[in-house]
Motif scaffolding. Structure first.
Motif, PDB file in Angstrom:
ATOM      1  N   GLU A  16       0.832  -1.209   0.000  1.00  0.00           N
ATOM      2  CA  GLU A  16       0.000   0.000   0.000  1.00  0.00           C
ATOM      3  C   GLU A  16       0.868   1.261   0.000  1.00  0.00           C
ATOM      4  OE1 GLU A  16      -2.777   0.440   3.340  1.00  0.00           O
ATOM      5  OE2 GLU A  16      -3.755  -1.352   2.519  1.00  0.00           O
ATOM      6  N   ALA A  17       1.900   1.242   0.844  1.00  0.00           N
ATOM      7  CA  ALA A  17       2.796   2.402   0.940  1.00  0.00           C
ATOM      8  C   ALA A  17       3.500   2.648  -0.394  1.00  0.00           C
ATOM      9  CB  ALA A  17       3.811   2.196   2.056  1.00  0.00           C
ATOM     10  N   LEU A  18       3.869   1.556  -1.046  1.00  0.00           N
ATOM     11  CA  LEU A  18       4.537   1.661  -2.345  1.00  0.00           C
ATOM     12  C   LEU A  18       3.596   2.280  -3.373  1.00  0.00           C
ATOM     13  CD1 LEU A  18       6.987   0.931  -4.178  1.00  0.00           C
ATOM     14  CD2 LEU A  18       5.865  -1.264  -4.602  1.00  0.00           C
ATOM     15  N   ARG A  19       2.353   1.824  -3.353  1.00  0.00           N
ATOM     16  CA  ARG A  19       1.362   2.339  -4.299  1.00  0.00           C
ATOM     17  C   ARG A  19       1.131   3.835  -4.044  1.00  0.00           C
ATOM     18  NH1 ARG A  19      -3.196  -1.037  -3.352  1.00  0.00           N
ATOM     19  NH2 ARG A  19      -3.708   0.606  -1.875  1.00  0.00           N
ATOM     20  N   ASP A  20       0.986   4.198  -2.758  1.00  0.00           N
ATOM     21  CA  ASP A  20       0.789   5.609  -2.409  1.00  0.00           C
ATOM     22  C   ASP A  20       1.955   6.471  -2.885  1.00  0.00           C
ATOM     23  OD1 ASP A  20      -1.511   4.821  -1.218  1.00  0.00           O
ATOM     24  OD2 ASP A  20      -0.796   5.038   0.854  1.00  0.00           O
ATOM     25  N   ALA A  21       3.152   5.855  -2.916  1.00  0.00           N
ATOM     26  CA  ALA A  21       4.339   6.608  -3.304  1.00  0.00           C
ATOM     27  C   ALA A  21       4.505   6.661  -4.823  1.00  0.00           C
ATOM     28  CB  ALA A  21       5.571   5.971  -2.668  1.00  0.00           C
ATOM     29  N   GLY A  22       3.592   6.032  -5.539  1.00  0.00           N
ATOM     30  CA  GLY A  22       3.650   6.089  -6.998  1.00  0.00           C
ATOM     31  C   GLY A  22       4.466   4.973  -7.628  1.00  0.00           C
ATOM     32  N   GLY A  23       4.745   3.932  -6.877  1.00  0.00           N
ATOM     33  CA  GLY A  23       5.412   2.750  -7.438  1.00  0.00           C
ATOM     34  C   GLY A  23       6.923   2.810  -7.397  1.00  0.00           C
ATOM     35  N   GLY A  24       7.548   1.799  -7.949  1.00  0.00           N
ATOM     36  CA  GLY A  24       8.997   1.670  -7.906  1.00  0.00           C
ATOM     37  C   GLY A  24       9.354   0.262  -7.445  1.00  0.00           C
ATOM     38  N   THR A  25      10.618   0.088  -7.102  1.00  0.00           N
ATOM     39  CA  THR A  25      11.056  -1.217  -6.627  1.00  0.00           C
ATOM     40  C   THR A  25      11.477  -1.104  -5.169  1.00  0.00           C
ATOM     41  OG1 THR A  25      11.865  -1.728  -8.835  1.00  0.00           O
ATOM     42  CG2 THR A  25      12.678  -3.118  -7.048  1.00  0.00           C
ATOM     43  N   VAL A  26      10.888  -1.941  -4.350  1.00  0.00           N
ATOM     44  CA  VAL A  26      11.224  -1.892  -2.925  1.00  0.00           C
ATOM     45  C   VAL A  26      12.473  -2.728  -2.679  1.00  0.00           C
ATOM     46  CG1 VAL A  26      10.469  -2.470  -0.594  1.00  0.00           C
ATOM     47  CG2 VAL A  26       8.826  -1.550  -2.237  1.00  0.00           C
ATOM     48  N   SER A  27      13.480  -2.123  -2.052  1.00  0.00           N
ATOM     49  CA  SER A  27      14.687  -2.890  -1.726  1.00  0.00           C
ATOM     50  C   SER A  27      14.665  -3.371  -0.273  1.00  0.00           C
ATOM     51  CB  SER A  27      15.938  -2.061  -1.988  1.00  0.00           C
ATOM     52  OG  SER A  27      15.842  -0.814  -1.322  1.00  0.00           O
ATOM     53  N   VAL A  28      14.138  -2.533   0.599  1.00  0.00           N
ATOM     54  CA  VAL A  28      14.161  -2.870   2.029  1.00  0.00           C
ATOM     55  C   VAL A  28      12.838  -2.505   2.689  1.00  0.00           C
ATOM     56  CG1 VAL A  28      15.211  -2.268   4.266  1.00  0.00           C
ATOM     57  CG2 VAL A  28      16.674  -2.587   2.240  1.00  0.00           C
ATOM     58  N   VAL A  29      12.377  -3.390   3.561  1.00  0.00           N
ATOM     59  CA  VAL A  29      11.226  -3.074   4.422  1.00  0.00           C
ATOM     60  C   VAL A  29      11.714  -3.176   5.860  1.00  0.00           C
ATOM     61  CG1 VAL A  29       8.946  -3.830   5.206  1.00  0.00           C
ATOM     62  CG2 VAL A  29       9.514  -3.921   2.769  1.00  0.00           C
ATOM     63  N   ARG A  30      11.545  -2.085   6.598  1.00  0.00           N
ATOM     64  CA  ARG A  30      11.980  -2.085   8.003  1.00  0.00           C
ATOM     65  C   ARG A  30      10.787  -2.223   8.933  1.00  0.00           C
ATOM     66  NH1 ARG A  30      17.299  -0.192   8.186  1.00  0.00           N
ATOM     67  NH2 ARG A  30      17.712   0.869   6.217  1.00  0.00           N
ATOM     68  N   VAL A  31      10.906  -3.198   9.835  1.00  0.00           N
ATOM     69  CA  VAL A  31       9.861  -3.349  10.847  1.00  0.00           C
ATOM     70  C   VAL A  31      10.495  -3.258  12.229  1.00  0.00           C
ATOM     71  CG1 VAL A  31       8.341  -4.794   9.425  1.00  0.00           C
ATOM     72  CG2 VAL A  31      10.061  -5.878  10.864  1.00  0.00           C
ATOM     73  N   ARG A  32       9.670  -2.887  13.182  1.00  0.00           N
ATOM     74  CA  ARG A  32      10.111  -2.777  14.566  1.00  0.00           C
ATOM     75  C   ARG A  32       9.281  -3.768  15.367  1.00  0.00           C
ATOM     76  NH1 ARG A  32      12.782   0.897  17.948  1.00  0.00           N
ATOM     77  NH2 ARG A  32      11.508   1.371  19.777  1.00  0.00           N
ATOM     78  N   VAL A  33       9.957  -4.672  16.057  1.00  0.00           N
ATOM     79  CA  VAL A  33       9.272  -5.725  16.806  1.00  0.00           C
ATOM     80  C   VAL A  33       9.723  -5.685  18.263  1.00  0.00           C
ATOM     81  CG1 VAL A  33       8.963  -8.222  17.043  1.00  0.00           C
ATOM     82  CG2 VAL A  33       9.088  -7.222  14.764  1.00  0.00           C
ATOM     83  N   GLY A  34       8.797  -5.432  19.158  1.00  0.00           N
ATOM     84  CA  GLY A  34       9.112  -5.402  20.580  1.00  0.00           C
ATOM     85  C   GLY A  34       9.381  -6.799  21.104  1.00  0.00           C
ATOM     86  N   VAL A  35      10.239  -6.891  22.117  1.00  0.00           N
ATOM     87  CA  VAL A  35      10.567  -8.210  22.658  1.00  0.00           C
ATOM     88  C   VAL A  35       9.382  -8.843  23.392  1.00  0.00           C
ATOM     89  CG1 VAL A  35      13.065  -7.908  22.852  1.00  0.00           C
ATOM     90  CG2 VAL A  35      11.593  -7.152  24.715  1.00  0.00           C
ATOM     91  N   VAL A  64      14.591  -6.368  10.566  1.00  0.00           N
ATOM     92  CA  VAL A  64      13.845  -6.325  11.815  1.00  0.00           C
ATOM     93  C   VAL A  64      14.663  -5.601  12.877  1.00  0.00           C
ATOM     94  CG1 VAL A  64      12.708  -7.677  13.624  1.00  0.00           C
ATOM     95  CG2 VAL A  64      12.776  -8.545  11.262  1.00  0.00           C
ATOM     96  N   GLU A  65      14.101  -4.544  13.381  1.00  0.00           N
ATOM     97  CA  GLU A  65      14.731  -3.865  14.502  1.00  0.00           C
ATOM     98  C   GLU A  65      14.000  -4.313  15.765  1.00  0.00           C
ATOM     99  OE1 GLU A  65      15.125   0.532  16.498  1.00  0.00           O
ATOM    100  OE2 GLU A  65      14.168   0.346  14.548  1.00  0.00           O
ATOM    101  N   VAL A  66      14.755  -4.863  16.707  1.00  0.00           N
ATOM    102  CA  VAL A  66      14.139  -5.366  17.929  1.00  0.00           C
ATOM    103  C   VAL A  66      14.055  -4.239  18.958  1.00  0.00           C
ATOM    104  CG1 VAL A  66      14.360  -7.010  19.839  1.00  0.00           C
ATOM    105  CG2 VAL A  66      14.919  -7.714  17.492  1.00  0.00           C
ATOM    106  N   ALA A  67      12.839  -3.999  19.451  1.00  0.00           N
ATOM    107  CA  ALA A  67      12.633  -2.923  20.423  1.00  0.00           C
ATOM    108  C   ALA A  67      12.678  -3.490  21.840  1.00  0.00           C
ATOM    109  CB  ALA A  67      11.292  -2.239  20.169  1.00  0.00           C
ATOM    110  N   PRO A  68      13.502  -2.896  22.697  1.00  0.00           N
ATOM    111  CA  PRO A  68      13.641  -3.404  24.071  1.00  0.00           C
ATOM    112  C   PRO A  68      12.441  -3.022  24.939  1.00  0.00           C
ATOM    113  CG  PRO A  68      14.875  -1.383  23.835  1.00  0.00           C
ATOM    114  CD  PRO A  68      14.298  -1.688  22.460  1.00  0.00           C
ATOM    115  N   VAL A  69      12.354  -3.643  26.112  1.00  0.00           N
ATOM    116  CA  VAL A  69      11.335  -3.229  27.080  1.00  0.00           C
ATOM    117  C   VAL A  69      11.743  -1.881  27.662  1.00  0.00           C
ATOM    118  CG1 VAL A  69      10.143  -3.776  29.228  1.00  0.00           C
ATOM    119  CG2 VAL A  69      10.900  -5.618  27.738  1.00  0.00           C
ATOM    120  N   VAL A  70      10.796  -0.964  27.691  1.00  0.00           N
ATOM    121  CA  VAL A  70      11.021   0.310  28.373  1.00  0.00           C
ATOM    122  C   VAL A  70       9.946   0.441  29.438  1.00  0.00           C
ATOM    123  CG1 VAL A  70      11.081   2.824  28.138  1.00  0.00           C
ATOM    124  CG2 VAL A  70      12.008   1.374  26.311  1.00  0.00           C
ATOM    125  N   LEU A  71      10.380   0.690  30.659  1.00  0.00           N
ATOM    126  CA  LEU A  71       9.454   0.833  31.775  1.00  0.00           C
ATOM    127  C   LEU A  71       9.410   2.281  32.205  1.00  0.00           C
ATOM    128  CD1 LEU A  71      10.732  -2.044  34.082  1.00  0.00           C
ATOM    129  CD2 LEU A  71       8.765  -2.117  32.546  1.00  0.00           C
TER     130      LEU A  71
END
Ligand code: GDP
Ligand code: MG
Ligand code: ZN
Lengths: 114, 227
Positions: A16-35, A64-71
């Protein structure tokens, strides 16, 4: 194993984000995943390879960027990372707290388009 | 060519979260206190729920239950013996319930006719963690037969819970269950977590469990008045 359905959601959101941006070739998708999110990064990366087949994201890489616990420590009144995920206490004063401010993230952060 | 970096910042489970928020609003409007029961397979959810439904119905409350199971409807048939409305959610192999599955199975139920809605999730200590079902209370089960260190192995789910049921307490001695270690571990991953000790077999701890549910329901209804 629910990482495949998670990976499919990632593909859907990135497409969806690619389409909104008008297309192209995606090289990297970054996600953030909490522990604490209940998602294993290795399994997600593996499932991503399957989920992108035959989609506009084919050939892209998942980072994948791993997100630590923050209290939030009620005693020090500030955010801090506990010594480890199984001891939710303030590293400064030792107060145990369930006020979790980070570590449950499950987000598509950004995509790189060429 | 240098790649363009496009910010996305979207929750992967956004759709589930939105549906769960809708469900939560419906439960709130109907005054139904919804409880999501999670555990590993066989921890004793169905047996305790069977007793709970019967006991609540006996005291004049109006409970109902949804039960998720990958393939069979055995649990739903067991629960239906209590005579309260029960529905099976067949997940067809999916290892957790999602808000959409709950929503689809509420059709033709008049929520205002219920005081409690129990949702027995699929037995799984990982995948159930991130799926909000619109519940007011998430209860995680730890059977004494599972070992005291389960919370340390699955901190994500135990941390996400509002209360823990230590189940199958009638087997504690036989399993050399270390009660203090279990409590310490539960509180290490979720400081302050209320712990109820029960046996679905003998009924031990039932009155405390029922009192806890009544209290939480009352608090839920009270908090609703502020809305
Ligand atoms: N001894 C004992 N057995 C139990 C208790 N609760 C459940 N069981 C047994 O454990 C097995 C799994 O229980 P069930 O309620 O189906 O677990 P669920 O998978 O979490 O729904 C069944 O054989 C039950 O009879 C308990 O409190 N004590
Ligand atoms: Mg069951
Ligand atoms: Zn502190």
């Amino acid at each position: 194993m629910h990482e495949l359905s998670i990976a499919r959601n990632v593909v859907e959101i990135a497409t969806e984000a690619l389409r909104d941006a008008g297309g192209g070739t995606v090289s990297v998708v970054r996600v953030r995943v909490g522990v604490l999110a209940g998602v294993a990064p290795e399994a997600l990366t593996f499932c991503y390879e399957i989920a992108i087949r035959g989609t506009p994201l084919e050939g892209s890489q998942l980072l994948v960027e791993v997100a630590p616990v923050v209290l939030h420590c009620p005693t020090c009144d500030r955010d801090a990372q506990p010594p480890d995920i199984c001891h939710l206490e303030c590293p400064v004063c030792g107060t145990a707290t369930a006020d979790v401010r980070g570590g449950r993230e499950l987000e598509v952060e950004s995509i790189e388009v060429i | 060519m240098t790649p363009r970096i496009l910010e996305v910042r979207k929750g992967v489970l956004k759709k589930n979260d939105e549906l769960a928020a809708e469900l939560r609003a419906r439960f709130r409007a109907a005054g139904v206190f919804t409880v999501n029961l999670v555990s590993s397979p066989g921890a004793g959810k169905t047996l305790l729920l069977e007793r709970t439904l019967a006991a609540l119905a006996d005291e004049g409350a109006r409970p109902a239950a949804l039960v998720g199971d990958p393939e069979t409807d055995n649990d739903a048939r067991r629960l239906a013996r209590s005579g309260v409305p029960v529905r099976q959610i067949q997940t067809h192999g999916v290892c957790h319930l999602e808000a959409a599955m709950v929503g689809n199975n509420l059709a033709q139920w008049d929520l205002a006719g219920f005081d409690y809605l129990f949702i027995e999730n699929v037995g799984n200590l990982v995948c159930t963690t991130s799926y909000d079902l619109g519940e007011a209370l998430r209860v995680v089960f730890l059977a004494v037969t599972e070992g005291e260190d389960k919370p340390l192995k699955y901190p994500g789910l135990f941390n996400s819970a509002d209360a823990a049921v230590v189940s199958k307490c009638d087997l504690a001695a036989a399993c050399e269950f270390d009660r203090d270690a279990a409590r310490t571990n539960l509180h290490a991953v979720r400081p302050g977590l209320p712990i109820l000790e029960t046996s679905g077999k003998t009924g031990t701890g039932m009155s405390e469990w029922l009192a806890y549910l009544r209290d939480r329901r009352r608090a839920f209804l009270e908090s609703g008045k502020a809305w």
